[in-house]
Design a protein around this motif. Structure first.
Motif, PDB file in Angstrom:
ATOM      1  N   UNK A   1     -29.612  43.727 -73.056  1.00  9.01           N
ATOM      2  CA  UNK A   1     -29.287  43.454 -74.458  1.00  9.01           C
ATOM      3  C   UNK A   1     -27.800  43.675 -74.713  1.00  9.01           C
ATOM      4  N   UNK A   2     -27.252  44.766 -74.160  1.00  6.31           N
ATOM      5  CA  UNK A   2     -25.836  45.084 -74.383  1.00  6.31           C
ATOM      6  C   UNK A   2     -24.921  44.021 -73.784  1.00  6.31           C
ATOM      7  N   UNK A   3     -25.415  43.284 -72.806  1.00  7.32           N
ATOM      8  CA  UNK A   3     -24.629  42.242 -72.156  1.00  7.32           C
ATOM      9  C   UNK A   3     -24.937  40.856 -72.692  1.00  7.32           C
ATOM     10  N   UNK A   4     -25.655  40.802 -73.827  1.00  3.57           N
ATOM     11  CA  UNK A   4     -25.879  39.532 -74.503  1.00  3.57           C
ATOM     12  C   UNK A   4     -27.137  38.790 -74.099  1.00  3.57           C
ATOM     13  N   UNK A   5     -27.959  39.387 -73.265  1.00  2.00           N
ATOM     14  CA  UNK A   5     -29.210  38.754 -72.842  1.00  2.00           C
ATOM     15  C   UNK A   5     -30.193  38.776 -74.015  1.00  2.00           C
ATOM     16  N   UNK A   6     -30.737  37.621 -74.420  1.00  2.00           N
ATOM     17  CA  UNK A   6     -31.670  37.632 -75.554  1.00  2.00           C
ATOM     18  C   UNK A   6     -32.997  38.296 -75.202  1.00  2.00           C
TER      19      UNK A   6
END
Length: 300
Positions: free
Chosen positions: A248-253
């Motif tokens: 999540x912190x790396x933009x993964x939905x």
């Protein structure tokens, strides 16, 4: 979305079931009988979970087990001699029930040699996936999510939004401190939420929502890279939730599907008994008798 079709984008072929635990809450029984093989009426919990995975489209069940628990995978092997004996004795219906588990899907095992947490267990499945598998389902065998069908809904959500999809149940706030709780925002669908974080066992007044994890995950293959990069938490364990938080912190939905049906926890004796009674009450042969006995018993 990429050039993948909607069906392909959300689909999965392998369902992972972590089953390496010691079953400490059921000792001493689990010295000899794995918790996953304890019957819910006449069907082990592991078969109920395998049937759910097969219904959602899984072709393979990958059991993460530990040395000494090979009987869990052995349960899914065909037993032609037993089937033949039952048929010769005119017990065709029982023979069909014995055939049922081996006919659900292909079953394989991988080993978790040390109890290092759910994240570590799931990581053992990574090398067993084919190169073209872009998602994997994880089903915790302690959780029965009823009625079945939530995995198919989760696959449809992944097809629409991409990324990873988890299952949540809406828990009364006064009970929320027993769960892992999602921090979410709305999507326009009351039963689908975008996940921004997760808190383990918060107090009722600090919980970011009332949506709690329910033992079903449809994870993008990126989870295995995240599992390689997280560090052990309490007890030296690798937590799956930490890997999801990293993604999540790396933009993964990441989204959750809110399951509005029932749920049983087979992981403790009280939950197991509730599931057993619930399934027994629906049994065509024994249900009415049990209902009558319970009614009389509760009068006392």
């Amino acid at each position: 979305m990429s050039a993948q079709t909607t069906r392909t984008a959300g689909a999965f072929r392998t369902a992972v079931v972590p089953a390496a635990g010691l079953g400490t809450r059921f000792l001493p029984t689990t010295k000899a009988v794995p918790k996953e093989l304890l019957p819910v009426v006449d069907t082990p919990g592991i078969e109920l979970v395998a049937a759910e995975a097969a219904q959602a489209g899984a072709e393979r069940l990958l059991i993460v087990t530990s040395p000494g628990k090979d009987s869990v995978a052995a349960y899914f092997r065909e037993d032609g001699d037993l089937v033949k004996t039952l048929e010769e004795r005119g017990k065709g219906e029982l023979a069909e029930r014995v055939r049922r588990a081996p006919g659900l899907l292909e079953v394989e095992s991988v080993y978790q040699h040390e109890p290092k947490g759910l994240g570590h267990a799931v990581a053992q499945a990574g090398p067993a996936l084919a190169d073209d598998e872009q998602a994997v389902a994880v089903l915790l065998p302690d959780d029965l999510v009823l009625p079945t069908g939530v995995l198919a809904t989760m696959a449809a959500v992944r097809a629409e939004y991409g990324g990873s999809v988890l299952c949540a149940v809406d828990v009364p706030r006064e009970e929320i401190s027993a769960y892992g709780v999602f921090e979410v925002s709305e999507t326009g669908d009351d039963d689908v939420k975008r996940v921004h974080g997760m808190v383990e066992k918060p107090s009722a007044d600090e919980a970011p929502s009332t949506f709690a994890a329910a033992g079903r995950y449809l994870l993008d293959r990126a989870v295995f890279d995240a599992l390689d990069r997280i560090t052990p938490g309490a007890g030296g364990e690798l937590q799956l939730t930490d890997a999801v938080a990293l993604m999540i912190s790396e933009g993964h939905p990441v989204h959750v599907v809110v399951h509005r049906g029932g749920r049983h926890d087979l992981g403790n004796p009280a939950g197991y008994v509730r599931a057993y009674v619930d399934f027994m009450l629906l049994h065509p042969e024994y249900g009415a008798s049990l209902r009558g006995w319970l009614t009389d018993r509760l009068k006392d």
